[in-house]
Design a protein around this motif. Structure first.
Motif, PDB file in Angstrom:
ATOM      1  N   GLN A   6       0.831  -1.202   0.000  1.00  0.00           N
ATOM      2  CA  GLN A   6       0.000   0.000   0.000  1.00  0.00           C
ATOM      3  C   GLN A   6       0.869   1.258   0.000  1.00  0.00           C
ATOM      4  OE1 GLN A   6      -2.818  -0.130   3.210  1.00  0.00           O
ATOM      5  NE2 GLN A   6      -3.706  -2.069   2.555  1.00  0.00           N
ATOM      6  N   GLN A   7       1.939   1.230   0.750  1.00  0.00           N
ATOM      7  CA  GLN A   7       2.837   2.380   0.806  1.00  0.00           C
ATOM      8  C   GLN A   7       3.547   2.593  -0.532  1.00  0.00           C
ATOM      9  OE1 GLN A   7       5.244   1.263   4.182  1.00  0.00           O
ATOM     10  NE2 GLN A   7       3.980   2.420   5.623  1.00  0.00           N
ATOM     11  N   LEU A   8       3.937   1.490  -1.182  1.00  0.00           N
ATOM     12  CA  LEU A   8       4.566   1.593  -2.496  1.00  0.00           C
ATOM     13  C   LEU A   8       3.608   2.206  -3.518  1.00  0.00           C
ATOM     14  CD1 LEU A   8       6.549  -1.774  -2.886  1.00  0.00           C
ATOM     15  CD2 LEU A   8       7.506   0.532  -2.858  1.00  0.00           C
ATOM     16  N   LEU A   9       2.362   1.768  -3.470  1.00  0.00           N
ATOM     17  CA  LEU A   9       1.358   2.291  -4.397  1.00  0.00           C
ATOM     18  C   LEU A   9       1.097   3.774  -4.146  1.00  0.00           C
ATOM     19  CD1 LEU A   9      -1.159  -0.698  -4.415  1.00  0.00           C
ATOM     20  CD2 LEU A   9       0.203   0.099  -6.351  1.00  0.00           C
ATOM     21  N   ALA A  62      -9.464   4.655 -12.052  1.00  0.00           N
ATOM     22  CA  ALA A  62     -10.484   3.802 -11.425  1.00  0.00           C
ATOM     23  C   ALA A  62     -10.344   2.361 -11.900  1.00  0.00           C
ATOM     24  CB  ALA A  62     -11.874   4.342 -11.748  1.00  0.00           C
ATOM     25  N   LEU A  63     -10.098   2.186 -13.201  1.00  0.00           N
ATOM     26  CA  LEU A  63      -9.924   0.843 -13.750  1.00  0.00           C
ATOM     27  C   LEU A  63      -8.708   0.157 -13.141  1.00  0.00           C
ATOM     28  CD1 LEU A  63     -10.673  -1.297 -15.945  1.00  0.00           C
ATOM     29  CD2 LEU A  63      -9.036  -0.140 -17.429  1.00  0.00           C
ATOM     30  N   ALA A  64      -7.645   0.917 -12.911  1.00  0.00           N
ATOM     31  CA  ALA A  64      -6.430   0.340 -12.331  1.00  0.00           C
ATOM     32  C   ALA A  64      -6.713  -0.260 -10.966  1.00  0.00           C
ATOM     33  CB  ALA A  64      -5.347   1.413 -12.234  1.00  0.00           C
ATOM     34  N   THR A  65      -7.530   0.416 -10.182  1.00  0.00           N
ATOM     35  CA  THR A  65      -7.851  -0.075  -8.837  1.00  0.00           C
ATOM     36  C   THR A  65      -8.761  -1.300  -8.891  1.00  0.00           C
ATOM     37  OG1 THR A  65      -7.661   2.173  -7.956  1.00  0.00           O
ATOM     38  CG2 THR A  65      -8.838   0.564  -6.601  1.00  0.00           C
ATOM     39  N   LEU A  66      -9.726  -1.264  -9.798  1.00  0.00           N
ATOM     40  CA  LEU A  66     -10.738  -2.323  -9.838  1.00  0.00           C
ATOM     41  C   LEU A  66     -10.288  -3.565 -10.592  1.00  0.00           C
ATOM     42  CD1 LEU A  66     -13.923  -0.153 -10.539  1.00  0.00           C
ATOM     43  CD2 LEU A  66     -13.242  -1.193  -8.363  1.00  0.00           C
ATOM     44  N   PRO A  70      -5.670  -5.976  -9.390  1.00  0.00           N
ATOM     45  CA  PRO A  70      -5.922  -7.386  -9.040  1.00  0.00           C
ATOM     46  C   PRO A  70      -5.312  -8.375 -10.027  1.00  0.00           C
ATOM     47  CG  PRO A  70      -7.907  -6.090  -8.741  1.00  0.00           C
ATOM     48  CD  PRO A  70      -6.915  -5.196  -9.419  1.00  0.00           C
ATOM     49  N   VAL A  71      -5.402  -8.076 -11.317  1.00  0.00           N
ATOM     50  CA  VAL A  71      -4.812  -8.972 -12.323  1.00  0.00           C
ATOM     51  C   VAL A  71      -3.298  -9.053 -12.150  1.00  0.00           C
ATOM     52  CG1 VAL A  71      -4.322  -9.207 -14.799  1.00  0.00           C
ATOM     53  CG2 VAL A  71      -6.637  -8.697 -14.032  1.00  0.00           C
ATOM     54  N   THR A  72      -2.680  -7.899 -11.902  1.00  0.00           N
ATOM     55  CA  THR A  72      -1.216  -7.857 -11.741  1.00  0.00           C
ATOM     56  C   THR A  72      -0.779  -8.581 -10.478  1.00  0.00           C
ATOM     57  OG1 THR A  72      -1.174  -5.726 -12.900  1.00  0.00           O
ATOM     58  CG2 THR A  72       0.770  -6.323 -11.619  1.00  0.00           C
ATOM     59  N   LEU A  73      -1.487  -8.367  -9.385  1.00  0.00           N
ATOM     60  CA  LEU A  73      -1.153  -9.052  -8.129  1.00  0.00           C
ATOM     61  C   LEU A  73      -1.291 -10.561  -8.286  1.00  0.00           C
ATOM     62  CD1 LEU A  73      -2.883  -6.705  -5.525  1.00  0.00           C
ATOM     63  CD2 LEU A  73      -0.427  -7.070  -5.798  1.00  0.00           C
ATOM     64  N   TRP A  74      -2.354 -10.978  -8.965  1.00  0.00           N
ATOM     65  CA  TRP A  74      -2.565 -12.411  -9.186  1.00  0.00           C
ATOM     66  C   TRP A  74      -1.435 -13.003 -10.015  1.00  0.00           C
ATOM     67  CZ3 TRP A  74      -3.468 -14.588 -14.100  1.00  0.00           C
ATOM     68  CH2 TRP A  74      -3.726 -15.965 -14.086  1.00  0.00           C
ATOM     69  N   ALA A  75      -1.043 -12.303 -11.091  1.00  0.00           N
ATOM     70  CA  ALA A  75       0.025 -12.813 -11.960  1.00  0.00           C
ATOM     71  C   ALA A  75       1.348 -12.901 -11.210  1.00  0.00           C
ATOM     72  CB  ALA A  75       0.163 -11.912 -13.184  1.00  0.00           C
ATOM     73  N   ALA A  76       1.657 -11.878 -10.410  1.00  0.00           N
ATOM     74  CA  ALA A  76       2.927 -11.864  -9.674  1.00  0.00           C
ATOM     75  C   ALA A  76       2.967 -12.911  -8.572  1.00  0.00           C
ATOM     76  CB  ALA A  76       3.171 -10.473  -9.088  1.00  0.00           C
ATOM     77  N   SER A  77       1.794 -13.353  -8.108  1.00  0.00           N
ATOM     78  CA  SER A  77       1.746 -14.356  -7.032  1.00  0.00           C
ATOM     79  C   SER A  77       1.971 -15.772  -7.546  1.00  0.00           C
ATOM     80  CB  SER A  77       0.394 -14.290  -6.310  1.00  0.00           C
ATOM     81  OG  SER A  77      -0.653 -14.731  -7.167  1.00  0.00           O
ATOM     82  N   GLU A 142      -7.720  -0.286 -23.945  1.00  0.00           N
ATOM     83  CA  GLU A 142      -6.299  -0.552 -24.192  1.00  0.00           C
ATOM     84  C   GLU A 142      -5.569  -0.846 -22.893  1.00  0.00           C
ATOM     85  OE1 GLU A 142      -2.216   1.624 -25.816  1.00  0.00           O
ATOM     86  OE2 GLU A 142      -4.164   2.516 -26.273  1.00  0.00           O
ATOM     87  N   VAL A 143      -5.895  -0.094 -21.842  1.00  0.00           N
ATOM     88  CA  VAL A 143      -5.238  -0.292 -20.548  1.00  0.00           C
ATOM     89  C   VAL A 143      -5.517  -1.698 -20.021  1.00  0.00           C
ATOM     90  CG1 VAL A 143      -5.153   0.485 -18.153  1.00  0.00           C
ATOM     91  CG2 VAL A 143      -5.280   2.164 -20.000  1.00  0.00           C
ATOM     92  N   PHE A 144      -6.756  -2.150 -20.127  1.00  0.00           N
ATOM     93  CA  PHE A 144      -7.110  -3.467 -19.612  1.00  0.00           C
ATOM     94  C   PHE A 144      -6.490  -4.577 -20.454  1.00  0.00           C
ATOM     95  CE2 PHE A 144     -10.296  -6.998 -19.118  1.00  0.00           C
ATOM     96  CZ  PHE A 144      -9.901  -7.343 -17.838  1.00  0.00           C
TER      97      PHE A 144
END
Length: 278
Positions: A6-9, A62-66, A70-77, A142-144
């Motif tokens: 959260q602090q990094l974000l 807003a899209l980045a948060t929603l 989540p997609v990025t966190l899931w992929a990195a995990s 495009e972002v998604f």
């Protein structure tokens, strides 16, 4: 999400916001090019343009948060393999940045060559002038799509979330930098251009001539384009028109719906006309 993430974000968000504000201030002080006559001065047309660009930025935030986060966190995990211990841990972030920048070079190139992707990316290129707000003017589609494709890269290369956030921060800083309407000292720009994409090089990428638009795809590092022969010989000029060849700017609502009703580009029409009729 843990506290450190959260602090990094939060740090990333504040840093990028301050960078955009600084870029906008410097643009007013030492602009590299004047806007076209339709945007001259600071009247309604100018603020309508900022409204379009910053409105798209707000939607994407807003899209980045929603969705994107989540997609990025899931992929990195999904650590499907272990990185070799022989590589010093301090070297991995640099390797990750180069890998992700290599990916975004090809993703950017694909956005210009694949008609479906261009329908989204054209929203970015329709802007008739460049400044720091252009750097955040992208269609949320495009972002998604970018986040989905990048997730595959993150999984395949076992890239940790810390490296992804570092890359995102550098990416945003670089994007604001090379879209900014800054008049840099020629010697400084020439030196920087040996390593990173500079405003003059990216300005040509937004030239209202398709041959130049479809070139110079680098985002952070400038060596991908010479390596893959996608650098245009065209040099930036003061009166170089910006935008998409054969297209005009659109209002905010039209930009949102553009991917569903985008017309063919001149090169697509030419290819269709050369094909024999059935």
């Amino acid at each position: 999400m843990d506290l450190a993430l959260q602090q990094l974000l939060a740090f990333k968000g504040i840093l990028v916001l301050l960078w955009i504000v600084l870029a906008l201030v410097l643009e007013q002080w030492r602009p590299a090019a004047l806007p076209p006559l339709s945007l001259a001065g600071y009247g309604a047309a100018w603020f309508a343009r900022w409204g379009r660009n910053l409105g798209l930025f707000a939607l994407n935030a807003a899209l980045a948060t929603l969705l994107v986060l989540p997609v990025t966190l899931w992929a990195a995990s999904l650590q499907l393999w272990t990185r070799p211990a022989e590589v010093p841990p301090a070297l991995w972030p640099l390797i990750d940045i180069v890998l992700l920048d290599f990916w975004i070079y090809w993703w950017h190139r694909a956005n210009h060559r694949i008609p479906f992707l261009w329908r989204f990316h054209e929203v970015h290129h329709r802007d008739r002038h460049l400044d720091a707000t252009t750097a955040v003017r992208f269609h949320f589609g495009e972002v998604f799509l970018s986040a989905l494709v990048r997730a595959v890269v993150i999984i395949a290369c076992a890239i940790p979330i810390q490296s992804v956030l570092l890359f995102e921060t550098l990416l945003l800083l670089a994007t604001v930098f090379h879209h900014a309407n800054w008049r840099l000292p020629p010697t400084l720009e020439t030196t920087l251009a040996q390593f990173i994409i500079t405003p003059s090089r990216h300005w040509v990428h937004h030239h209202r001539v398709q041959a130049d638009t479809d070139s110079t795809y680098g985002t952070i590092f400038s060596f991908w384009d010479p390596l893959f022969r996608t650098t245009t010989p065209t040099k930036r000029t003061q009166l170089m028109p910006i935008g998409v060849e054969g297209r005009e700017e659109a209002d905010f609502i039209a930009l949102l719906g553009m991917p569903t009703g985008a017309k063919k580009r001149p090169d697509e029409i030419s290819r269709d006309e050369t094909q024999p009729a059935e």
